[in-house]
Design an enzyme around this catalytic site. Structure first.
Site, PDB file in Angstrom:
ATOM      1  N   ALA A  10       0.850  -1.205   0.000  1.00 52.33           N
ATOM      2  CA  ALA A  10       0.000   0.000   0.000  1.00 52.33           C
ATOM      3  C   ALA A  10       0.877   1.242   0.000  1.00 52.33           C
ATOM      4  O   ALA A  10       0.726   2.135   0.827  1.00 52.33           O
ATOM      5  CB  ALA A  10      -0.929  -0.022   1.208  1.00 52.33           C
ATOM      6  N   SER A  12       3.107   3.939  -2.976  1.00 53.55           N
ATOM      7  CA  SER A  12       2.712   4.917  -3.993  1.00 53.55           C
ATOM      8  C   SER A  12       1.835   4.290  -5.085  1.00 53.55           C
ATOM      9  O   SER A  12       0.679   4.669  -5.260  1.00 53.55           O
ATOM     10  CB  SER A  12       3.963   5.521  -4.632  1.00 53.55           C
ATOM     11  OG  SER A  12       4.889   5.884  -3.649  1.00 53.55           O
ATOM     12  N   ASN A 105       9.672  -2.437 -11.197  1.00 59.86           N
ATOM     13  CA  ASN A 105      10.545  -1.891 -12.236  1.00 59.86           C
ATOM     14  C   ASN A 105      11.762  -2.800 -12.388  1.00 59.86           C
ATOM     15  O   ASN A 105      12.061  -3.612 -11.515  1.00 59.86           O
ATOM     16  CB  ASN A 105      10.992  -0.480 -11.820  1.00 59.86           C
ATOM     17  CG  ASN A 105      11.490   0.333 -12.996  1.00 59.86           C
ATOM     18  OD1 ASN A 105      11.274  -0.014 -14.158  1.00 59.86           O
ATOM     19  ND2 ASN A 105      12.170   1.427 -12.701  1.00 59.86           N
ATOM     20  N   LYS A 184      13.027  -0.234 -20.848  1.00 60.09           N
ATOM     21  CA  LYS A 184      12.941   0.685 -19.704  1.00 60.09           C
ATOM     22  C   LYS A 184      14.182   0.523 -18.834  1.00 60.09           C
ATOM     23  O   LYS A 184      14.743   1.503 -18.347  1.00 60.09           O
ATOM     24  CB  LYS A 184      11.662   0.370 -18.917  1.00 60.09           C
ATOM     25  CG  LYS A 184      11.449   1.166 -17.651  1.00 60.09           C
ATOM     26  CD  LYS A 184      10.525   2.349 -17.884  1.00 60.09           C
ATOM     27  CE  LYS A 184      10.379   3.326 -16.745  1.00 60.09           C
ATOM     28  NZ  LYS A 184      10.182   2.793 -15.438  1.00 60.09           N
ATOM     29  N   GLU A 264      16.821   0.320  -6.220  1.00 60.21           N
ATOM     30  CA  GLU A 264      16.565  -0.968  -6.883  1.00 60.21           C
ATOM     31  C   GLU A 264      17.756  -1.354  -7.777  1.00 60.21           C
ATOM     32  O   GLU A 264      17.589  -2.003  -8.806  1.00 60.21           O
ATOM     33  CB  GLU A 264      15.246  -0.891  -7.662  1.00 60.21           C
ATOM     34  CG  GLU A 264      14.044  -0.709  -6.730  1.00 60.21           C
ATOM     35  CD  GLU A 264      12.692  -0.667  -7.439  1.00 60.21           C
ATOM     36  OE1 GLU A 264      11.797  -1.462  -7.122  1.00 60.21           O
ATOM     37  OE2 GLU A 264      12.524   0.200  -8.316  1.00 60.21           O
TER      38      GLU A 264
HETATM   39  P1  NAD Z   1       6.632   2.232  -2.340  1.00 62.38           P
HETATM   40  O1  NAD Z   1       7.859   2.062  -1.510  1.00 62.38           O
HETATM   41  O2  NAD Z   1       5.949   3.564  -2.336  1.00 62.38           O
HETATM   42  O3  NAD Z   1       5.547   1.163  -1.885  1.00 62.38           O
HETATM   43  C1  NAD Z   1       5.855  -0.177  -1.631  1.00 62.38           C
HETATM   44  C2  NAD Z   1       4.985  -0.632  -0.473  1.00 62.38           C
HETATM   45  O4  NAD Z   1       5.110  -2.037  -0.324  1.00 62.38           O
HETATM   46  C3  NAD Z   1       5.397  -0.011   0.872  1.00 62.38           C
HETATM   47  O5  NAD Z   1       4.252   0.525   1.483  1.00 62.38           O
HETATM   48  C4  NAD Z   1       5.924  -1.199   1.655  1.00 62.38           C
HETATM   49  O6  NAD Z   1       5.699  -1.092   3.055  1.00 62.38           O
HETATM   50  C5  NAD Z   1       5.075  -2.314   1.060  1.00 62.38           C
HETATM   51  N1  NAD Z   1       5.601  -3.662   1.289  1.00 62.38           N
HETATM   52  C6  NAD Z   1       6.841  -4.152   1.023  1.00 62.38           C
HETATM   53  N2  NAD Z   1       6.923  -5.431   1.425  1.00 62.38           N
HETATM   54  C7  NAD Z   1       5.717  -5.762   1.956  1.00 62.38           C
HETATM   55  C8  NAD Z   1       5.189  -6.938   2.556  1.00 62.38           C
HETATM   56  N3  NAD Z   1       5.921  -8.044   2.678  1.00 62.38           N
HETATM   57  N4  NAD Z   1       3.919  -6.911   3.011  1.00 62.38           N
HETATM   58  C9  NAD Z   1       3.155  -5.794   2.901  1.00 62.38           C
HETATM   59  N5  NAD Z   1       3.593  -4.635   2.340  1.00 62.38           N
HETATM   60  C10 NAD Z   1       4.869  -4.637   1.871  1.00 62.38           C
HETATM   61  O7  NAD Z   1       7.005   1.782  -3.819  1.00 62.38           O
HETATM   62  P2  NAD Z   1       6.406   2.307  -5.202  1.00 62.38           P
HETATM   63  O8  NAD Z   1       6.977   3.625  -5.522  1.00 62.38           O
HETATM   64  O9  NAD Z   1       4.924   2.162  -5.187  1.00 62.38           O
HETATM   65  O10 NAD Z   1       7.066   1.282  -6.213  1.00 62.38           O
HETATM   66  C11 NAD Z   1       6.625  -0.050  -6.392  1.00 62.38           C
HETATM   67  C12 NAD Z   1       7.280  -0.567  -7.670  1.00 62.38           C
HETATM   68  O11 NAD Z   1       6.743   0.182  -8.771  1.00 62.38           O
HETATM   69  C13 NAD Z   1       8.805  -0.348  -7.715  1.00 62.38           C
HETATM   70  O12 NAD Z   1       9.438  -1.415  -8.362  1.00 62.38           O
HETATM   71  C14 NAD Z   1       8.955   0.927  -8.529  1.00 62.38           C
HETATM   72  O13 NAD Z   1      10.203   1.033  -9.209  1.00 62.38           O
HETATM   73  C15 NAD Z   1       7.817   0.763  -9.524  1.00 62.38           C
HETATM   74  N6  NAD Z   1       7.348   2.039 -10.077  1.00 62.38           N
HETATM   75  C16 NAD Z   1       7.015   3.071  -9.234  1.00 62.38           C
HETATM   76  C17 NAD Z   1       6.566   4.259  -9.786  1.00 62.38           C
HETATM   77  C18 NAD Z   1       6.185   5.426  -8.911  1.00 62.38           C
HETATM   78  O14 NAD Z   1       5.929   6.516  -9.440  1.00 62.38           O
HETATM   79  N7  NAD Z   1       6.103   5.285  -7.591  1.00 62.38           N
HETATM   80  C19 NAD Z   1       6.447   4.386 -11.179  1.00 62.38           C
HETATM   81  C20 NAD Z   1       6.781   3.310 -12.009  1.00 62.38           C
HETATM   82  C21 NAD Z   1       7.230   2.131 -11.429  1.00 62.38           C
HETATM   83  O1  KPL Z   2      12.195   6.334 -15.394  1.00 66.08           O
HETATM   84  C1  KPL Z   2      12.946   7.231 -15.083  1.00 66.08           C
HETATM   85  C2  KPL Z   2      13.397   7.302 -13.665  1.00 66.08           C
HETATM   86  O2  KPL Z   2      13.744   8.364 -13.178  1.00 66.08           O
HETATM   87  O3  KPL Z   2      13.375   6.228 -13.036  1.00 66.08           O
HETATM   88  C3  KPL Z   2      13.447   8.184 -16.136  1.00 66.08           C
HETATM   89  C4  KPL Z   2      12.756   9.529 -16.018  1.00 66.08           C
HETATM   90  C5  KPL Z   2      13.136   7.615 -17.530  1.00 66.08           C
HETATM   91  C6  KPL Z   2      14.926   8.368 -16.058  1.00 66.08           C
HETATM   92  O4  KPL Z   2      15.587   7.167 -16.275  1.00 66.08           O
END
Ligand code: NAD
Ligand code: KPL
Length: 307
Positions: A10, A12, A105, A184, A264
């Site tokens: 829960a 972002s 990701n 990506k 990551e």
């Molecule tokens: P985040 O850290 O905001 O959220 C992850 C959540 O998972 C946290 O609340 C954490 O407590 C929970 N969590 C982890 N292990 C757990 C478990 N065992 N049980 C219950 N909860 C657990 O991460 P995010 O930014 O949402 O990113 C998630 C993935 O999405 C990543 O791989 C990130 O690179 C990718 N991503 C994020 C965005 C973005 O804008 N935030 C965009 C594209 C891709």
């Molecule tokens: O995805 C990205 C990141 O910041 O993770 C961009 C904006 C493409 C830069 O690699």
């Protein structure tokens, strides 16, 4: 009644998905770590999502990971480094034909999850949406984007894409999701580590054109070695376009380091370097970048990832 979306993570993206699905009338069940997290969530009254112009709280059902009940559809929305442990903790609850949607990701965590749950259908996702947490159980939708979903073992589109449509989640079924994830990953490897090492915004990389070009050439070779030639197509041109379009932004890895959050690295540059070694693909600059980034993370007191 439609199949419930169990959302593990829960944070972002998990909040962004859970709130949009819930407000579209889909049954959503949050899976929280333990009773303390559940109590804290209940005290907050739900998940809050801020979007331009308004913030709304959604009182979505929640339970702990070890509660009873089968899980048919799981959205895994944790970081790549938490994915394996998270899946392990719900393994006994996964239905025989469960579907797992993996939002991580980079690469590597999806394959690890698939190996742990061989009977489940694993759908990989690659998203350009942006969200961040601004407090406990609160997230802000920071950037509209698109999510590609796909299953390299079964090209049939998932039967619930209409639910994403109804929830306003911009998406598309991809018949080559691995190529998208590799592309990506390559973009992220060419940009993110350098922004950390030079402590700059993405646009700051225009001062280092030769390094960017050399990394793109090595990443392109690597993609060919790994059987992903399409992901290599005009990589350098695309990287320059992304740098220009996001010049004012800090990369996600730079933001992680500034905010003292684990990166990551193992699923981005670490994965690329390990693949290069496995395929005997010469990538000296990528390896040097990996070593430099590991050193820099250590200096910041952050996990430096695997060698
Ligand atoms: P985040 O850290 O905001 O959220 C992850 C959540 O998972 C946290 O609340 C954490 O407590 C929970 N969590 C982890 N292990 C757990 C478990 N065992 N049980 C219950 N909860 C657990 O991460 P995010 O930014 O949402 O990113 C998630 C993935 O999405 C990543 O791989 C990130 O690179 C990718 N991503 C994020 C965005 C973005 O804008 N935030 C965009 C594209 C891709
Ligand atoms: O995805 C990205 C990141 O910041 O993770 C961009 C904006 C493409 C830069 O690699």
């Amino acid at each position: 009644m439609n199949t419930a979306w169990h959302v593990l993570g829960a944070g972002s993206l998990g909040t962004l998905w859970a709130c949009r699905l819930a407000r579209a009338g889909q049954p959503v069940q949050l899976l929280l770590r333990d009773r303390e997290h559940l109590a804290s969530y209940r005290a907050a009254g739900g998940l809050s999502l801020s979007e331009p112009g308004h913030t709304q709280t959604y009182s979505i059902d929640a339970q702990t990971l070890i509660d009873d009940g089968p899980i048919q559809r799981l959205l895994l929305a944790c970081k790549a480094y938490d994915a394996e442990a998270a899946i392990r903790s719900v393994l006994p609850r996964l239905a025989a034909n469960a579907e797992l949607v993996l939002l991580q990701n980079g690469l590597g965590s999806q394959q690890a999850v698939a190996a742990l749950a061989p009977h489940a259908r694993c759908i990989f996702a690659s998203s350009t949406e942006g969200a961040f947490r601004h407090g406990p159980w609160q997230a802000t939708f920071a950037g509209h984007g698109h999510t590609w979903l796909g299953d390299s073992l079964d090209l049939t589109p998932a039967p619930w894409l209409n639910e994403l449509q109804a929830a306003g989640i911009s998406h598309e079924w991809s018949v080559d999701i691995l190529s998208r994830l590799w592309r990506k990953l390559a973009l992220n490897c060419a940009i993110n580590p350098l922004t950390v090492l030079y402590d700059c915004r993405n646009g700051g990389l225009t001062a280092h054109p030769c390094e960017v070009a050399t990394l793109c050439a090595e990443l392109s070779d690597l993609l060919h070695c790994c059987g992903q030639p399409e992901a290599a197509y005009q990589l350098h041109e695309d990287v320059l376009k992304v740098i220009a379009a996001t010049a004012a932004n800090y990369s996600s890895m730079h933001q992680d380091v500034t905010q003292r959050r684990r990166t990551e690295i193992d699923y981005l540059l670490g994965y690329a370097c390990a693949a290069a070694t496995r395929h005997a693909c010469p990538t000296p600059h990528l390896h040097a970048l990996h070593a430099g980034l590991r050193q820099c993370l250590q200096a910041h007191g952050l996990p430096a990832g695997r060698v």
